[in-house]
Design an enzyme around this catalytic site. Sequence first.
Site, mmCIF file in Angstrom:
data_model
loop_
_atom_site.group_PDB
_atom_site.id
_atom_site.type_symbol
_atom_site.label_atom_id
_atom_site.label_comp_id
_atom_site.label_asym_id
_atom_site.label_seq_id
_atom_site.Cartn_x
_atom_site.Cartn_y
_atom_site.Cartn_z
ATOM 1 N N ASP A 1 -2.031 -1.576 10.705
ATOM 2 C CA ASP A 1 -2.300 -1.551 9.263
ATOM 3 C C ASP A 1 -2.947 -2.841 8.753
ATOM 4 O O ASP A 1 -3.360 -2.897 7.592
ATOM 5 C CB ASP A 1 -0.986 -1.381 8.470
ATOM 6 C CG ASP A 1 -0.457 0.041 8.542
ATOM 7 O OD1 ASP A 1 -1.188 0.921 9.030
ATOM 8 O OD2 ASP A 1 0.686 0.246 8.102
ATOM 9 N N LYS B 1 0.855 -1.205 0.000
ATOM 10 C CA LYS B 1 0.000 0.000 0.000
ATOM 11 C C LYS B 1 0.876 1.235 0.000
ATOM 12 O O LYS B 1 2.059 1.179 0.375
ATOM 13 C CB LYS B 1 -0.929 0.030 1.219
ATOM 14 C CG LYS B 1 -0.241 -0.016 2.600
ATOM 15 C CD LYS B 1 0.227 1.297 3.146
ATOM 16 C CE LYS B 1 0.847 1.174 4.554
ATOM 17 N NZ LYS B 1 1.687 2.327 4.920
HETATM 18 O O1 C5P Z 1 0.484 -1.172 15.185
HETATM 19 P P1 C5P Z 1 1.891 -1.439 14.823
HETATM 20 O O2 C5P Z 1 2.505 -2.567 15.604
HETATM 21 O O3 C5P Z 1 2.107 -1.611 13.358
HETATM 22 O O4 C5P Z 1 2.711 -0.141 15.218
HETATM 23 C C1 C5P Z 1 4.113 -0.102 15.263
HETATM 24 C C2 C5P Z 1 4.563 1.121 16.029
HETATM 25 O O5 C5P Z 1 4.247 2.301 15.305
HETATM 26 C C3 C5P Z 1 3.879 1.296 17.362
HETATM 27 O O6 C5P Z 1 4.556 0.595 18.374
HETATM 28 C C4 C5P Z 1 3.968 2.786 17.567
HETATM 29 O O7 C5P Z 1 5.270 3.154 17.997
HETATM 30 C C5 C5P Z 1 3.829 3.340 16.158
HETATM 31 N N1 C5P Z 1 2.444 3.718 15.818
HETATM 32 C C6 C5P Z 1 1.881 4.845 16.392
HETATM 33 N N2 C5P Z 1 0.605 5.217 16.060
HETATM 34 C C7 C5P Z 1 -0.085 4.503 15.139
HETATM 35 C C8 C5P Z 1 0.471 3.356 14.541
HETATM 36 C C9 C5P Z 1 1.750 3.003 14.892
HETATM 37 O O8 C5P Z 1 2.510 5.510 17.216
HETATM 38 N N3 C5P Z 1 -1.319 4.898 14.815
#
Ligand code: C5P
Length: 315
Positions: free
Chosen positions: A152, A17
């Site tokens: 995501d 994406k």
């Molecule tokens: O949700 P995911 O594990 O993909 O997110 C990875 C990191 O990205 C999180 O630990 C956080 O530090 C950051 N993040 C964030 N806000 C979001 C998505 C991700 O701060 N909406």
Amino acid sequence: MQIQPLADGLQVFAPAKVNLFLRILGRRADGYHELETLMAAIDWFDQLTIEPDPSGELSLTCAWATPQLARISEPIPGGLDNLVLRAAWLLRNWSGTRLGARLRLLKRIPAAAGLGGGSSDAAATLVALSRLWRIDCSRAELEQLAAQLGSDVPFFLAPQGAAVCRGRGEVIEPCVLPRRLPLVIVRPATGLSTPAVYRQYRAAASEAELPQLLTALAGVATGPVAHNLLNDLQAAALSLSPDVSQIRAEMNRLPVLAHQLSGSGSAYFAICRSLEQARRVAGHFRQRGAAVVQVAQTLNGGDAANGPHLELRRI
Ligand code: C5P
């Protein structure tokens, strides 16, 4: 996505994406950031093959599709550090099945790029294994499992090729982009860590607006697309990565429609006026030795029952 009756296994094509718009609305108490983002799936795919394992084991083998991808990447994590195996175990535990599977992942989408490759692989695993194991689960249940795996991941289950995503990214409002956008995506030799980029983020005002972008993408006027693209993580990524800064400076010299960082980077993309222009721009970056250069297009909406993002084929 076309679903065939099950034979011995399934092959799934899991797309990347790009974020055409990413506004950070604020930091949340749980440490995540509240987002308003427009994500579009593109025709650049990882390939996941899933076969039943009568022994009841769950196993995964992974490989990069090219030596260049292997050179610029950290080793693909095995075990539960890999989102694909995490997705498989999550579905297995949630459903209570004792069935096993052998998973093989061929990675074409670079990692640490903001292209959602790992998230898409995880969504593909949930969809394909629920078919293979004949687990009776609703889309809402799959979305809940997906959200546990990463912000995501639910996007890649959505029934159209694009979606406005809110919350930490997991609240999905599917939308159809009026036309397929020709893109060039450049991933430098160095990647970026998502948490590191979010930590570096500082709030800044912007005049870009999502409704204006959606209108602009439908039309032929070029100015409004460039004015309404947004990625609030871009300044942070530029400050962390000289490679991304260099790509951006180069894009500024080219007559593309618009350009920006995807997600938390380090992939940087241009929206081009045509596929021909996209191929020329790609050639330009290849000549300059950019690590990974890909011409791609956004995917259109597809079969609402299954989502267009994941293409399942019987093997
Ligand atoms: O949700 P995911 O594990 O993909 O997110 C990875 C990191 O990205 C999180 O630990 C956080 O530090 C950051 N993040 C964030 N806000 C979001 C998505 C991700 O701060 N909406």
